[in-house]
Motif scaffolding. Structure first.
Motif, PDB file in Angstrom:
ATOM      1  N   UNK A 154       4.213  22.377  -5.071  1.00 46.05           N
ATOM      2  CA  UNK A 154       3.446  21.378  -4.345  1.00 46.05           C
ATOM      3  C   UNK A 154       4.436  20.419  -3.662  1.00 46.05           C
ATOM      4  N   UNK A 155       4.069  19.912  -2.517  1.00 45.99           N
ATOM      5  CA  UNK A 155       4.884  18.895  -1.865  1.00 45.99           C
ATOM      6  C   UNK A 155       4.224  17.544  -2.053  1.00 45.99           C
ATOM      7  N   UNK A 156       5.018  16.539  -2.356  1.00 43.78           N
ATOM      8  CA  UNK A 156       4.483  15.182  -2.496  1.00 43.78           C
ATOM      9  C   UNK A 156       5.296  14.267  -1.587  1.00 43.78           C
ATOM     10  N   UNK A 157       4.619  13.601  -0.673  1.00 42.60           N
ATOM     11  CA  UNK A 157       5.264  12.611   0.178  1.00 42.60           C
ATOM     12  C   UNK A 157       4.520  11.294  -0.024  1.00 42.60           C
ATOM     13  N   UNK A 158       5.277  10.253  -0.326  1.00 46.66           N
ATOM     14  CA  UNK A 158       4.660   8.940  -0.465  1.00 46.66           C
ATOM     15  C   UNK A 158       5.291   8.006   0.546  1.00 46.66           C
ATOM     16  N   UNK A 159       4.467   7.363   1.365  1.00 47.00           N
ATOM     17  CA  UNK A 159       4.987   6.315   2.246  1.00 47.00           C
ATOM     18  C   UNK A 159       4.364   4.993   1.821  1.00 47.00           C
ATOM     19  N   UNK A 162       0.821  -1.215   0.000  1.00 48.62           N
ATOM     20  CA  UNK A 162       0.000   0.000   0.000  1.00 48.62           C
ATOM     21  C   UNK A 162       0.856   1.267   0.000  1.00 48.62           C
ATOM     22  N   UNK A 163       0.318   2.298  -0.634  1.00 49.02           N
ATOM     23  CA  UNK A 163       0.996   3.594  -0.687  1.00 49.02           C
ATOM     24  C   UNK A 163       0.060   4.667  -0.141  1.00 49.02           C
ATOM     25  N   UNK A 164       0.603   5.583   0.628  1.00 43.82           N
ATOM     26  CA  UNK A 164      -0.135   6.777   1.045  1.00 43.82           C
ATOM     27  C   UNK A 164       0.499   7.963   0.319  1.00 43.82           C
ATOM     28  N   UNK A 165      -0.272   8.575  -0.571  1.00 44.05           N
ATOM     29  CA  UNK A 165       0.218   9.747  -1.314  1.00 44.05           C
ATOM     30  C   UNK A 165      -0.337  10.983  -0.615  1.00 44.05           C
ATOM     31  N   UNK A 166       0.571  11.806  -0.097  1.00 43.28           N
ATOM     32  CA  UNK A 166       0.170  13.031   0.610  1.00 43.28           C
ATOM     33  C   UNK A 166       0.668  14.227  -0.201  1.00 43.28           C
ATOM     34  N   UNK A 167      -0.266  14.943  -0.834  1.00 44.07           N
ATOM     35  CA  UNK A 167       0.089  16.107  -1.669  1.00 44.07           C
ATOM     36  C   UNK A 167      -0.364  17.351  -0.930  1.00 44.07           C
ATOM     37  N   UNK A 168       0.519  18.343  -0.833  1.00 42.55           N
ATOM     38  CA  UNK A 168       0.162  19.487   0.004  1.00 42.55           C
ATOM     39  C   UNK A 168       0.659  20.817  -0.539  1.00 42.55           C
ATOM     40  N   UNK A 169      -0.077  21.853  -0.185  1.00 48.80           N
ATOM     41  CA  UNK A 169       0.373  23.236  -0.370  1.00 48.80           C
ATOM     42  C   UNK A 169       0.614  23.800   1.017  1.00 48.80           C
ATOM     43  N   UNK A 172      -4.365  20.080   1.592  1.00 50.92           N
ATOM     44  CA  UNK A 172      -3.731  18.788   1.298  1.00 50.92           C
ATOM     45  C   UNK A 172      -4.744  17.756   0.852  1.00 50.92           C
ATOM     46  N   UNK A 173      -4.237  16.781   0.129  1.00 50.27           N
ATOM     47  CA  UNK A 173      -5.036  15.613  -0.235  1.00 50.27           C
ATOM     48  C   UNK A 173      -4.224  14.380   0.130  1.00 50.27           C
ATOM     49  N   UNK A 174      -4.884  13.439   0.768  1.00 53.10           N
ATOM     50  CA  UNK A 174      -4.240  12.198   1.169  1.00 53.10           C
ATOM     51  C   UNK A 174      -4.970  11.065   0.467  1.00 53.10           C
ATOM     52  N   UNK A 175      -4.203  10.245  -0.228  1.00 51.23           N
ATOM     53  CA  UNK A 175      -4.814   9.133  -0.963  1.00 51.23           C
ATOM     54  C   UNK A 175      -4.212   7.819  -0.491  1.00 51.23           C
ATOM     55  N   UNK A 176      -5.064   6.864  -0.224  1.00 48.39           N
ATOM     56  CA  UNK A 176      -4.604   5.537   0.171  1.00 48.39           C
ATOM     57  C   UNK A 176      -4.800   4.600  -1.014  1.00 48.39           C
TER      58      UNK A 176
END
Lengths: 106, 106
Positions: free
Chosen positions: A50-55, A8-15, A87-91
């Protein structure tokens, strides 16, 4: 990153809002804390406008446990209060993966 | 981004080689081209040490069609030859999504 599909990936995109106000320190702390959670597989982050963090995680349960971790809950609260304009967080379930390297991987 | 769950995300994480060598121009061209493909939903990109580009699509078929688009195939070939030291591409099903905004969305 060693993993078995599916994971699984959590995509966290933020301003971000203006100014640091403790953000950098907390971001580093949260990365360090995520790395020692059960089921943690990997972490990538980059920021321009934009910031993108994926865990990456072994299971949805691991993601839920991380979401509810006490110190992380406090960071989420401060994020809404101070650090993020949006921000948007996608699982996501990772279904396929391909890699390319110029040099063979070690 | 207007979308219905589930939809799909392509996470492209990369380490670049040194120098531009036409990379920036091609990256802009590919973003513009992706935006007019069938099933395209959205696009986000950021780069620090690692670059992360995420594109969002209605279906796996849309992703396959984009992967095989002629001009995009040529960009992929040049990417391996010149622009990327390493990359990983992950195809994911977006199962849940949450958003936060300080101000109401327009």
């Amino acid at each position: 990153m060693k993993s078995f599909i599916p994971y699984y990936a959590v995509i966290f995109s933020s301003l971000r809002t203006e100014g640091d106000r403790g953000y950098t320190e907390m971001a580093e702390r949260m990365e360090a804390l995520a790395r020692v959670q059960p089921g943690f597989l990997g972490f990538e982050t980059a920021r321009d406008e934009v910031g993108i963090t994926v865990s990456y995680w072994e299971s949805l349960e691991d993601i839920t446990r991380w979401k509810e971790q006490a110190e992380h809950l406090e960071a989420q609260r401060l994020g809404k209060e101070m650090w993020y304009e949006h921000y948007t967080l996608r699982i996501c379930k990772v279904e396929r993966e391909y890699s390319f390297s110029k040099r063979p991987e070690e």
